[in-house]
Write an enzyme that holds these catalytic residues in place. Structure first.
Site, PDB file in Angstrom:
ATOM      1  N   ASP A  34     -15.723  16.600  31.979  1.00  0.00           N
ATOM      2  CA  ASP A  34     -15.457  15.418  32.810  1.00  0.00           C
ATOM      3  C   ASP A  34     -14.913  15.914  34.140  1.00  0.00           C
ATOM      4  OD1 ASP A  34     -16.106  13.891  30.624  1.00  0.00           O
ATOM      5  OD2 ASP A  34     -14.047  13.329  30.130  1.00  0.00           O
ATOM      6  N   ASP A  81     -11.368  18.572  31.392  1.00  0.00           N
ATOM      7  CA  ASP A  81     -11.199  17.472  32.344  1.00  0.00           C
ATOM      8  C   ASP A  81     -10.781  18.061  33.686  1.00  0.00           C
ATOM      9  OD1 ASP A  81     -11.355  15.171  30.342  1.00  0.00           O
ATOM     10  OD2 ASP A  81      -9.730  16.365  29.491  1.00  0.00           O
ATOM     11  N   ASP A 121     -12.729  18.614  25.344  1.00  0.00           N
ATOM     12  CA  ASP A 121     -13.602  18.756  26.509  1.00  0.00           C
ATOM     13  C   ASP A 121     -12.769  19.418  27.602  1.00  0.00           C
ATOM     14  OD1 ASP A 121     -11.835  16.876  27.433  1.00  0.00           O
ATOM     15  OD2 ASP A 121     -13.334  15.384  27.968  1.00  0.00           O
ATOM     16  N   LYS A 171       0.842  -1.200   0.000  1.00  0.00           N
ATOM     17  CA  LYS A 171       0.000   0.000   0.000  1.00  0.00           C
ATOM     18  C   LYS A 171       0.881   1.255   0.000  1.00  0.00           C
ATOM     19  CE  LYS A 171      -4.253  -1.942   1.618  1.00  0.00           C
ATOM     20  NZ  LYS A 171      -3.833  -3.366   1.642  1.00  0.00           N
ATOM     21  N   ARG A 229      -4.112  20.997  30.182  1.00  0.00           N
ATOM     22  CA  ARG A 229      -2.872  21.053  30.973  1.00  0.00           C
ATOM     23  C   ARG A 229      -1.655  20.763  30.094  1.00  0.00           C
ATOM     24  NH1 ARG A 229      -0.378  17.406  35.205  1.00  0.00           N
ATOM     25  NH2 ARG A 229       0.981  18.825  36.372  1.00  0.00           N
TER      26      ARG A 229
END
Ligand code: DCP
Ligand code: MG
Ligand code: MN
Length: 336
Positions: free
Chosen positions: A252, A192, A190, A72, A182
Site C-alpha cells: 500500500d 504500508d 503487507d 458460554k 513501524r
C-alpha cells in the site's frame, strides 16, 4: 485504548478468549456484525480481567458481558468445550465462508453469495470467472502468498526498493514504511509506504510516475486500487522482490502533502484499533481527528456536526498527542 496506560498485561483467560475470538471472527464473516462486535467486546474485557473466571456470576458482572455470553463462558470453564463453536465449525458452508473471506477483495457479502451458488473450494470459484471481480481474481491468484505474513526484514527491503525508485523521481522525498512495520512487529501482512516532500509541492504527480517505474522494473506485479481521497493519493497493489523463491506481497502506498504529514503518519502507523480509540477521544474533547488533520472547536448536536471547527497546527505526531492531552506513545506501544 489510547487512554489506558497498561499494556502487555497478561491474559488470565486464554482458554475462553481463544474460543470466543473464533466465534467473533465467524460472525464477522457472515455479515452478523452486531453479534461479532458483542463477542469482540467480551474478549477485550476478559483479556483485561486480573484473574481466571471462576463462576457464572463473576463473568456476568463484567461490562459488555450479558447473560448469553456468560452462559458460554461458564460452559467453557466447566467442560472445556463450547457446543456452539463445534456447530459453527463443522458446517461445510461455514468453512467455505471463512475460506472465501480470506480472498483479497471478497467480503462477507461475496463469501455468502459464492456459498449460495454452491461453491466450497477456491477452485470452485476459479471455475466461474463471471462471478469474480478483477481484484478477487488477483486475490485468488496469490491466495497463499497474501495470507502469509512476511518477516520485517522483507518489509524493509520493499521500503528500500520504493525509496530508491521514488528518489530518482524527486530528490528529498520522505519515503517511510508505516503500519505494523513501524510498530516494530516481527512480521507484516503487507508493507504500508507513506510518501511526502518537505517542500510542500514536490509530492504532486509522484505516485503515478512511481507506479509506472515499479511496473517497468517488474517489482509491481498487480494493481488492486488507485484512488484519491481529498489531498491524499492512494495505491494498493502486489509486488515481488527480485531473486529466487520470492513471494508476491501486498503493498500500500499513500502520497500526502507535507502539511498533513503528521496526521497521515499517525493514521498509517495504526493500529486500526488504536486509531479508533484516538478518534473517539478526539470527539469527546470536541475535536475531530482524521488521516488529514486534527480540528478543534467542533460543535455537535447529537451525531450532527453544526460546525466542523478549525484545523490545529500538527507539525509532528507528538503535537497531535499534546493537543489531545495525551502522553506521547511511540509506535511500538500503539497496538491497542
Ligand atoms: N487503518 C485504519 N483502519 C482500518 C485499516 C487501516 O486505521 N480499517 C490504518 C491503521 C493500520 C494502517 O492503516 O495500522 C495500515 O493498515 P494495514 O491493514 O496494513 O494494517 P497493519 O499494517 O497495522 O497490519 P498488517 O501487518 O496486518 O498489515
Ligand atoms: Mg500493514
Ligand atoms: Mn496495508
Amino acid at each position: 485504548c489510547a487512554m489506558s496506560s497498561k499494556h502487555g498485561s497478561v491474559n488470565h483467560n486464554p482458554h475462553i478468549t481463544d474460543k470466543l475470538e473464533i466465534l467473533a471472527k465467524t460472525y464477522k464473516n457472515t455479515k452478523d456484525q452486531w453479534r461479532s462486535l458483542g463477542y469482540s467486546k467480551a474478549v477485550a474485557v476478559l483479556k483485561e480481567h486480573p484473574k481466571p473466571i471462576e463462576s457464572w456470576e463473576e463473568a456476568a458482572a463484567l461490562p459488555s458481558i450479558g447473560q448469553q455470553i456468560a452462559d458460554k463462558i461458564w460452559e467453557i470453564v466447566q467442560s472445556g468445550c463450547l457446543r456452539r463453536l463445534d456447530e459453527v465449525m463443522s458446517g461445510d458452508k461455514m468453512a467455505a465462508i471463512n475460506l472465501f473471506n480470506d480472498v483479497w477483495g471478497a467480503g462477507p457479502g461475496t463469501a455468502e453469495r459464492w456459498v449460495q451458488q454452491g461453491f466450497r473450494t477456491l477452485d470452485d470459484v476459479r471455475a466461474h470467472p463471471d462471478q469474480i471481480t478483477k481484484q478477487q481474481a488477483i486475490g485468488l491468484n496469490h491466495f497463499e502468498d497474501f495470507l502469509d505474513r512476511m518477516p520485517r526484514s522483507e518489509a524493509a527491503e520493499i521500503e528500500n526498493m520504493v525509496q530508491t525508485s521514488a528518489l530518482a523521481i524527486a530528490k528529498g522525498l520522505i519515503v517511510q514504511a508505516c503500519g505494523s512495520y513501524r510498530r516494530g512487529k516481527p512480521t507484516c501482512g503487507d508493507t504500508d509506504v507513506l510518501i511526502t516532500h518537505p517542500d510542500g509541492s514536490s509530492h504532486v504527480g509522484v505516485l503515478h510516475q512511481l507506479v509506472l517505474d515499479l511496473h517497468q522494473s517488474g517489482f509491481i506485479t498487480d494493481d488492486l486500487v488507485t484512488a484519491t481521497d481529498g489531498t491524499h493519493r492512494k495505491y494498493l497493489g502486489a509486488c515481488k522482490l527480485p531473486g529466487e523463491n520470492r513471494k508476491h506481497r501486498r503493498i500500500d502506498i499513500i502520497v500526502v502533502p507535507y502539511t498533513e504529514y503528521a496526521c497521515a503518519l499517525l493514521y498509517f502507523t495504526g493500529s486500526a484499533h488504536f486509531n479508533r480509540s484516538m478518534r473517539l477521544l478526539a470527539i469527546k474533547k470536541g475535536m475531530t481527528l482524521s488521516e488529514h488533520r486534527l480540528n478543534a472547536g467542533v460543535i455537535r448536536k447529537g451525531k450532527e456536526k453544526l460546525s466542523k471547527g478549525q484545523p490545529l497546527s500538527t507539525p509532528t505526531e507528538e503535537s497531535v498527542f499534546e493537543h489531545l492531552g495525551l502522553p506521547y506513545r511511540p509506535p511500538e506501544e500503539r497496538d491497542h
